[in-house]
Scaffold this motif. Structure first.
Motif, PDB file in Angstrom:
ATOM      1  N   ASN A 116     -13.796  -1.235  18.656  1.00  0.00           N
ATOM      2  CA  ASN A 116     -12.747  -2.243  18.770  1.00  0.00           C
ATOM      3  C   ASN A 116     -12.039  -2.453  17.440  1.00  0.00           C
ATOM      4  OD1 ASN A 116     -12.448  -3.211  21.437  1.00  0.00           O
ATOM      5  ND2 ASN A 116     -14.367  -4.325  21.301  1.00  0.00           N
ATOM      6  N   VAL A 117     -12.817  -2.608  16.375  1.00  0.00           N
ATOM      7  CA  VAL A 117     -12.220  -2.852  15.057  1.00  0.00           C
ATOM      8  C   VAL A 117     -11.381  -1.657  14.611  1.00  0.00           C
ATOM      9  CG1 VAL A 117     -12.706  -3.225  12.614  1.00  0.00           C
ATOM     10  CG2 VAL A 117     -14.014  -4.474  14.347  1.00  0.00           C
ATOM     11  N   ILE A 118     -11.918  -0.460  14.784  1.00  0.00           N
ATOM     12  CA  ILE A 118     -11.183   0.740  14.369  1.00  0.00           C
ATOM     13  C   ILE A 118      -9.898   0.901  15.174  1.00  0.00           C
ATOM     14  CG2 ILE A 118     -11.244   3.264  14.304  1.00  0.00           C
ATOM     15  CD1 ILE A 118     -14.239   3.035  13.681  1.00  0.00           C
ATOM     16  N   SER A 119     -10.003   0.727  16.487  1.00  0.00           N
ATOM     17  CA  SER A 119      -8.838   0.887  17.349  1.00  0.00           C
ATOM     18  C   SER A 119      -7.759  -0.140  17.014  1.00  0.00           C
ATOM     19  CB  SER A 119      -9.262   0.746  18.818  1.00  0.00           C
ATOM     20  OG  SER A 119      -8.139   0.753  19.671  1.00  0.00           O
ATOM     21  N   THR A 120      -8.171  -1.407  16.935  1.00  0.00           N
ATOM     22  CA  THR A 120      -7.200  -2.473  16.681  1.00  0.00           C
ATOM     23  C   THR A 120      -6.560  -2.345  15.308  1.00  0.00           C
ATOM     24  OG1 THR A 120      -8.388  -3.994  18.134  1.00  0.00           O
ATOM     25  CG2 THR A 120      -6.901  -4.968  16.526  1.00  0.00           C
ATOM     26  N   CYS A 121      -7.381  -2.070  14.294  1.00  0.00           N
ATOM     27  CA  CYS A 121      -6.845  -2.001  12.932  1.00  0.00           C
ATOM     28  C   CYS A 121      -5.954  -0.789  12.725  1.00  0.00           C
ATOM     29  CB  CYS A 121      -7.988  -2.002  11.928  1.00  0.00           C
ATOM     30  SG  CYS A 121      -8.833  -3.603  11.809  1.00  0.00           S
ATOM     31  N   SER A 122      -6.312   0.333  13.346  1.00  0.00           N
ATOM     32  CA  SER A 122      -5.454   1.512  13.199  1.00  0.00           C
ATOM     33  C   SER A 122      -4.079   1.261  13.804  1.00  0.00           C
ATOM     34  CB  SER A 122      -6.113   2.737  13.843  1.00  0.00           C
ATOM     35  OG  SER A 122      -6.345   2.529  15.226  1.00  0.00           O
ATOM     36  N   PHE A 123      -4.017   0.446  14.842  1.00  0.00           N
ATOM     37  CA  PHE A 123      -2.737   0.090  15.455  1.00  0.00           C
ATOM     38  C   PHE A 123      -2.054  -1.052  14.708  1.00  0.00           C
ATOM     39  CE2 PHE A 123      -0.694  -2.839  18.610  1.00  0.00           C
ATOM     40  CZ  PHE A 123       0.459  -2.094  18.816  1.00  0.00           C
ATOM     41  N   ALA A 124      -2.758  -2.188  14.606  1.00  0.00           N
ATOM     42  CA  ALA A 124      -2.132  -3.404  14.089  1.00  0.00           C
ATOM     43  C   ALA A 124      -1.854  -3.333  12.592  1.00  0.00           C
ATOM     44  CB  ALA A 124      -3.017  -4.609  14.408  1.00  0.00           C
ATOM     45  N   CYS A 125      -2.796  -2.841  11.817  1.00  0.00           N
ATOM     46  CA  CYS A 125      -2.608  -2.796  10.369  1.00  0.00           C
ATOM     47  C   CYS A 125      -1.528  -1.786   9.979  1.00  0.00           C
ATOM     48  CB  CYS A 125      -3.923  -2.478   9.666  1.00  0.00           C
ATOM     49  SG  CYS A 125      -5.166  -3.782   9.841  1.00  0.00           S
ATOM     50  N   THR A 126      -1.505  -0.644  10.666  1.00  0.00           N
ATOM     51  CA  THR A 126      -0.442   0.339  10.399  1.00  0.00           C
ATOM     52  C   THR A 126       0.930  -0.254  10.678  1.00  0.00           C
ATOM     53  OG1 THR A 126      -1.917   2.176  10.965  1.00  0.00           O
ATOM     54  CG2 THR A 126       0.442   2.621  10.999  1.00  0.00           C
ATOM     55  N   ALA A 127       1.068  -0.900  11.840  1.00  0.00           N
ATOM     56  CA  ALA A 127       2.346  -1.514  12.196  1.00  0.00           C
ATOM     57  C   ALA A 127       2.735  -2.595  11.198  1.00  0.00           C
ATOM     58  CB  ALA A 127       2.265  -2.093  13.607  1.00  0.00           C
ATOM     59  N   ALA A 128       1.755  -3.417  10.787  1.00  0.00           N
ATOM     60  CA  ALA A 128       2.046  -4.521   9.872  1.00  0.00           C
ATOM     61  C   ALA A 128       2.447  -4.022   8.488  1.00  0.00           C
ATOM     62  CB  ALA A 128       0.823  -5.438   9.769  1.00  0.00           C
ATOM     63  N   ILE A 129       1.801  -2.953   8.024  1.00  0.00           N
ATOM     64  CA  ILE A 129       2.134  -2.397   6.705  1.00  0.00           C
ATOM     65  C   ILE A 129       3.602  -1.962   6.670  1.00  0.00           C
ATOM     66  CG2 ILE A 129       1.768  -0.404   5.199  1.00  0.00           C
ATOM     67  CD1 ILE A 129      -1.223  -0.606   5.955  1.00  0.00           C
ATOM     68  N   ILE A 130       4.038  -1.294   7.721  1.00  0.00           N
ATOM     69  CA  ILE A 130       5.418  -0.812   7.756  1.00  0.00           C
ATOM     70  C   ILE A 130       6.404  -1.973   7.925  1.00  0.00           C
ATOM     71  CG2 ILE A 130       7.057   0.589   9.097  1.00  0.00           C
ATOM     72  CD1 ILE A 130       4.761   2.526   9.629  1.00  0.00           C
ATOM     73  N   TYR A 131       6.043  -2.953   8.753  1.00  0.00           N
ATOM     74  CA  TYR A 131       6.929  -4.100   8.968  1.00  0.00           C
ATOM     75  C   TYR A 131       7.087  -4.928   7.700  1.00  0.00           C
ATOM     76  CZ  TYR A 131       8.951  -8.264  11.156  1.00  0.00           C
ATOM     77  OH  TYR A 131       9.770  -9.309  11.500  1.00  0.00           O
ATOM     78  N   GLN A 132       6.047  -4.973   6.851  1.00  0.00           N
ATOM     79  CA  GLN A 132       6.135  -5.745   5.614  1.00  0.00           C
ATOM     80  C   GLN A 132       7.122  -5.127   4.622  1.00  0.00           C
ATOM     81  OE1 GLN A 132       4.528  -8.805   5.110  1.00  0.00           O
ATOM     82  NE2 GLN A 132       4.113  -8.473   7.283  1.00  0.00           N
ATOM     83  N   ILE A 133       7.428  -3.839   4.780  1.00  0.00           N
ATOM     84  CA  ILE A 133       8.417  -3.194   3.898  1.00  0.00           C
ATOM     85  C   ILE A 133       9.769  -3.877   4.050  1.00  0.00           C
ATOM     86  CG2 ILE A 133       9.660  -1.045   3.422  1.00  0.00           C
ATOM     87  CD1 ILE A 133       7.164   0.455   4.405  1.00  0.00           C
TER      88      ILE A 133
END
Length: 216
Positions: free
Chosen positions: A82-99
């Motif tokens: 769960n943690v790996i799946s969610t973070c690979s999706f959510a954290c990747t998206a958030a990193i790019i959106y923060q740009i």
């Protein structure tokens, strides 16, 4: 010096974590084998959009940990997945959106998040699913392309589309509650074509889930 976690931020993250747990608990839908879809990743990626990727990671760990003891039958393997799946999706998206907090970067972030999650989960399913299902890795290898790949792709696209539909209403509500400041510039604005495409994607993914459930 700017606080990493202000009181308002902790309140919002606690609310989002609680909401993510609730939608996970009531929205779990069996799809194929032991794989279930639930919409908690939508809430978690929105927490990342609002406060950054580290906040998405924290919410993911908290929700997945509570889920392991209350709603999951997959134990520590399910927690890790769960943690790996969610973070690979959510954290990747958030990193790019923060740009740049704009519609373009939100879409790019969500697409990158879906692709990252699909690739990452192919690898981790190969290594961890044999432990949970008690089957040899060779059997799991045969399931990667016909089962795990389409499931994670379907899950990612559905979560991305729902995020596009709900992010603006959520942030508007939080601003009315004075739990979020008004943006000085940028931000994700309402875009009718994007809403139409997202709605179509949600309906299509739901139809695919129904098809998968009725064919198994």
């Amino acid at each position: 010096m700017k606080k990493v976690f202000s009181v308002e931020k902790m309140i919002v993250l606690a609310m989002l974590a609680a909401f993510a747990y609730v939608v996970m608990f009531v929205g779990r839908v069996p799809v194929v084998l032991f794989l279930k879809y639930d919409p908690k990743d939508v809430v978690i990626v929105m927490s990342g959009f609002i406060f950054g990727p580290f906040s998405a990671f924290i919410v993911s760990v908290v929700v997945s940990f509570i889920e392991m003891f209350t709603a999951s039958d997959t134990g520590w393997v399910g927690f890790v997945m769960n943690v790996i799946s969610t973070c690979s999706f959510a954290c990747t998206a958030a990193i790019i959106y923060q740009i740049k907090k704009s519609l373009k970067f939100a879409v790019l972030g969500l697409i990158a998040g879906v692709i990252t999650m699909v690739i990452v989960m192919i690898a981790w399913n190969y290594f961890l699913t044999p432990i949970f299902m008690k089957i040899p890795p060779s059997d799991v290898l045969e399931l990667l392309i016909p089962v795990f790949l389409p499931f994670n792709l379907l899950k990612g696209v559905l979560n991305a589309a729902i995020t596009m539909l709900l992010y603006k209403p959520l942030t508007s509500l939080l601003r009315r509650m004075r739990l979020m400041p008004n943006p000085t510039s940028g931000g994700l604005k309402i875009n009718i074509p994007a809403l139409i495409i997202s709605s179509f994607a949600v309906i299509t993914c739901i139809l695919f889930i129904i098809l998968l459930r009725t064919s198994t």
